[in-house]
Design a protein around this motif. Structure first.
Motif, PDB file in Angstrom:
ATOM      1  N   VAL A 200      -3.586  32.759 114.252  1.00 47.26           N
ATOM      2  CA  VAL A 200      -2.532  33.477 113.536  1.00 47.26           C
ATOM      3  C   VAL A 200      -1.158  32.912 113.881  1.00 47.26           C
ATOM      4  O   VAL A 200      -0.865  32.637 115.043  1.00 47.26           O
ATOM      5  CB  VAL A 200      -2.574  34.987 113.895  1.00 47.26           C
ATOM      6  CG1 VAL A 200      -1.400  35.725 113.278  1.00 47.26           C
ATOM      7  CG2 VAL A 200      -3.887  35.595 113.419  1.00 47.26           C
ATOM      8  N   CYS A 201      -0.361  32.677 112.850  1.00 46.45           N
ATOM      9  CA  CYS A 201       1.021  32.254 113.063  1.00 46.45           C
ATOM     10  C   CYS A 201       1.790  33.474 113.575  1.00 46.45           C
ATOM     11  O   CYS A 201       1.841  34.502 112.904  1.00 46.45           O
ATOM     12  CB  CYS A 201       1.645  31.755 111.760  1.00 46.45           C
ATOM     13  SG  CYS A 201       3.452  31.631 111.834  1.00 46.45           S
ATOM     14  N   SER A 202       2.396  33.364 114.738  1.00 53.15           N
ATOM     15  CA  SER A 202       3.083  34.548 115.274  1.00 53.15           C
ATOM     16  C   SER A 202       4.450  34.745 114.619  1.00 53.15           C
ATOM     17  O   SER A 202       5.109  35.746 114.852  1.00 53.15           O
ATOM     18  CB  SER A 202       3.212  34.464 116.795  1.00 53.15           C
ATOM     19  OG  SER A 202       4.024  33.381 117.132  1.00 53.15           O
ATOM     20  N   GLY A 203       4.823  33.793 113.766  1.00 52.44           N
ATOM     21  CA  GLY A 203       6.068  33.978 113.017  1.00 52.44           C
ATOM     22  C   GLY A 203       5.893  34.917 111.838  1.00 52.44           C
ATOM     23  O   GLY A 203       6.720  35.777 111.570  1.00 52.44           O
ATOM     24  N   CYS A 204       4.762  34.770 111.121  1.00 52.79           N
ATOM     25  CA  CYS A 204       4.591  35.570 109.897  1.00 52.79           C
ATOM     26  C   CYS A 204       3.290  36.360 109.919  1.00 52.79           C
ATOM     27  O   CYS A 204       2.967  37.041 108.956  1.00 52.79           O
ATOM     28  CB  CYS A 204       4.642  34.663 108.668  1.00 52.79           C
ATOM     29  SG  CYS A 204       3.318  33.435 108.620  1.00 52.79           S
ATOM     30  N   SER A 205       2.525  36.252 111.005  1.00 54.46           N
ATOM     31  CA  SER A 205       1.269  36.991 111.179  1.00 54.46           C
ATOM     32  C   SER A 205       0.189  36.641 110.158  1.00 54.46           C
ATOM     33  O   SER A 205      -0.745  37.420 109.950  1.00 54.46           O
ATOM     34  CB  SER A 205       1.510  38.512 111.141  1.00 54.46           C
ATOM     35  OG  SER A 205       2.443  38.873 112.107  1.00 54.46           O
ATOM     36  N   PHE A 224       4.179  22.384 110.191  1.00 59.06           N
ATOM     37  CA  PHE A 224       4.918  23.562 109.714  1.00 59.06           C
ATOM     38  C   PHE A 224       3.942  24.598 109.186  1.00 59.06           C
ATOM     39  O   PHE A 224       2.942  24.240 108.543  1.00 59.06           O
ATOM     40  CB  PHE A 224       5.876  23.181 108.575  1.00 59.06           C
ATOM     41  CG  PHE A 224       6.997  22.267 109.010  1.00 59.06           C
ATOM     42  CD1 PHE A 224       8.186  22.790 109.502  1.00 59.06           C
ATOM     43  CD2 PHE A 224       6.858  20.880 108.931  1.00 59.06           C
ATOM     44  CE1 PHE A 224       9.217  21.960 109.901  1.00 59.06           C
ATOM     45  CE2 PHE A 224       7.881  20.042 109.340  1.00 59.06           C
ATOM     46  CZ  PHE A 224       9.063  20.585 109.820  1.00 59.06           C
ATOM     47  N   CYS A 225       4.217  25.872 109.441  1.00 59.87           N
ATOM     48  CA  CYS A 225       3.367  26.933 108.896  1.00 59.87           C
ATOM     49  C   CYS A 225       3.454  26.898 107.377  1.00 59.87           C
ATOM     50  O   CYS A 225       4.544  26.851 106.814  1.00 59.87           O
ATOM     51  CB  CYS A 225       3.823  28.306 109.401  1.00 59.87           C
ATOM     52  SG  CYS A 225       2.977  29.681 108.578  1.00 59.87           S
ATOM     53  N   PRO A 226       2.291  26.886 106.697  1.00 57.16           N
ATOM     54  CA  PRO A 226       2.333  26.798 105.226  1.00 57.16           C
ATOM     55  C   PRO A 226       2.884  28.074 104.587  1.00 57.16           C
ATOM     56  O   PRO A 226       3.250  28.075 103.425  1.00 57.16           O
ATOM     57  CB  PRO A 226       0.866  26.595 104.843  1.00 57.16           C
ATOM     58  CG  PRO A 226       0.091  27.105 106.005  1.00 57.16           C
ATOM     59  CD  PRO A 226       0.930  26.919 107.225  1.00 57.16           C
ATOM     60  N   TYR A 227       2.951  29.156 105.337  1.00 60.04           N
ATOM     61  CA  TYR A 227       3.424  30.427 104.771  1.00 60.04           C
ATOM     62  C   TYR A 227       4.902  30.662 105.047  1.00 60.04           C
ATOM     63  O   TYR A 227       5.649  31.028 104.147  1.00 60.04           O
ATOM     64  CB  TYR A 227       2.598  31.591 105.316  1.00 60.04           C
ATOM     65  CG  TYR A 227       1.117  31.421 105.046  1.00 60.04           C
ATOM     66  CD1 TYR A 227       0.636  31.550 103.742  1.00 60.04           C
ATOM     67  CD2 TYR A 227       0.226  31.109 106.066  1.00 60.04           C
ATOM     68  CE1 TYR A 227      -0.719  31.374 103.473  1.00 60.04           C
ATOM     69  CE2 TYR A 227      -1.119  30.928 105.811  1.00 60.04           C
ATOM     70  CZ  TYR A 227      -1.594  31.064 104.511  1.00 60.04           C
ATOM     71  OH  TYR A 227      -2.923  30.887 104.251  1.00 60.04           O
ATOM     72  N   CYS A 228       5.307  30.475 106.306  1.00 59.93           N
ATOM     73  CA  CYS A 228       6.702  30.797 106.625  1.00 59.93           C
ATOM     74  C   CYS A 228       7.518  29.558 106.974  1.00 59.93           C
ATOM     75  O   CYS A 228       8.705  29.669 107.281  1.00 59.93           O
ATOM     76  CB  CYS A 228       6.778  31.823 107.749  1.00 59.93           C
ATOM     77  SG  CYS A 228       6.249  31.194 109.357  1.00 59.93           S
ATOM     78  N   SER A 229       6.887  28.382 106.934  1.00 58.73           N
ATOM     79  CA  SER A 229       7.563  27.098 107.157  1.00 58.73           C
ATOM     80  C   SER A 229       8.084  26.876 108.573  1.00 58.73           C
ATOM     81  O   SER A 229       8.839  25.943 108.819  1.00 58.73           O
ATOM     82  CB  SER A 229       8.734  26.908 106.191  1.00 58.73           C
ATOM     83  OG  SER A 229       8.350  27.121 104.884  1.00 58.73           O
TER      84      SER A 229
HETATM   85 ZN    ZN Z   1       4.025  31.477 109.573  1.00 66.58          ZN
END
Ligand code: ZN
Length: 288
Positions: A200-205, A224-229
């Motif tokens: 899990v990306c802890s930036g955007c969960s 880079f996270c594909p959801y929150c970059s």
């Molecule tokens: Zn993210």
């Protein structure tokens, strides 16, 4: 450059950038802090204009009434003098009528004058109040402008200092990475580099694709996270990773939300459900 060093640099860059963004926002908002007072001043000036007009009008009216009153009084006195020289009853009657009418008009004019004099004094007091307000507001606004100017120049000095440090920190980091990172921090108003915990990306969960997590884990390039970059780095989450995967596989989004509250989760249920009340009542009983 080692990835760990790169991440460290990005974190430092992030700190500098966040400070700069905050200061730049403050600079933009500086004029707002004086806007209310400037508004008061503008309104005071406007009402001063209106009050001055009213004062002039009152002065004119009082002048007119005084002139009228003087005429009537003079006319009455003249008629009274003529009384001494009348020769027949008809003249007397006419003159007497004139004197009575003049007397009535005089009374009315004196009443009007009294009222208009009061108006005049009120208008004078209002103009004076406006003048006082304007003077004090002008002083205050001027002082505040000076203060703002000083604050602004020290903030701008700090901004250029930060820009220098940013450049230093980002030397020999790929400029595209720097650009993207800067944009994330500015748009999210916060962190641009976050750990992947489990999957899990802890930036955007958001749950990341396994392939992705592997790339992050391999740690040989910036991902880079594909959801929150946000820039991702891998953080070993001692054992909880398996729990999480179980959660995710079995679970709904609600489970994920729970997980998002993270780290202090251990014993969450028992804490709340079992200890809650009995703790308060039963301090002495807890031996058994
Ligand atoms: Zn993210």
């Amino acid at each position: 450059m080692l990835m760990e060093e790169l991440f460290e640099r990005l974190r430092k860059f992030q700190g500098l950038l966040m400070e700069r963004v905050a200061i730049e926002k403050e600079i933009r908002e500086l004029p707002k802090s004086i806007a209310a007072q400037e508004e008061v001043l503008t309104r005071a000036r406007k009402s001063y204009g209106e009050r001055s007009v009213r004062l002039e009008e009152a002065q004119t009216r009082v002048g007119q009434l005084r002139a009228e009153l003087a005429d009537v009084v003079a006319h009455k006195e003249k008629s009274e003098q003529q009384m001494d020289t009348i020769s027949n009853p008809r003249e007397f009657e006419a003159l007497n009528k004139e004197i009575t009418e003049a007397g009535l008009k005089e009374d009315q004019l004196r009443k009007d004058l009294k009222r208009e004099d009061e108006n005049l004094h009120e208008a004078e007091a209002e103009v004076l109040a406006s003048e006082t307000l304007i003077t004090s507001q002008e002083t205050e606004v001027a002082e505040k402008r000076t203060r703002i100017k000083n604050d602004e120049s020290s903030m701008k000095a700090r901004v250029s200092e930060l820009k220098g440090l940013e450049t230093e920190t980002t030397t020999d980091i790929d400029s595209e990475v720097v650009f993207k990172f800067e944009r994330i921090i500015k748009s999210k108003q916060g962190v641009g580099i976050v750990p992947v915990k489990g999957v899990v990306c802890s930036g955007c969960s958001m749950i990341l694709p396994a392939q992705f997590v592997n790339e992050v884990r391999q740690s040989d390039k910036i991902v880079f996270c594909p959801y929150c970059s946000r820039v991702l780095f891998y953080q070993d989450s001692d054992g909880t990773q398996e729990d999480m995967i179980v959660d995710i596989e079995s679970g709904s989004l609600a489970d994920l939300d729970d997980f998002g509250d993270d780290s202090e989760d251990d014993g969450y249920d028992s804490d709340n459900d079992m200890d809650g009340d009995s703790d308060k009542d039963g301090i002495g009983d807890s031996d058994d």
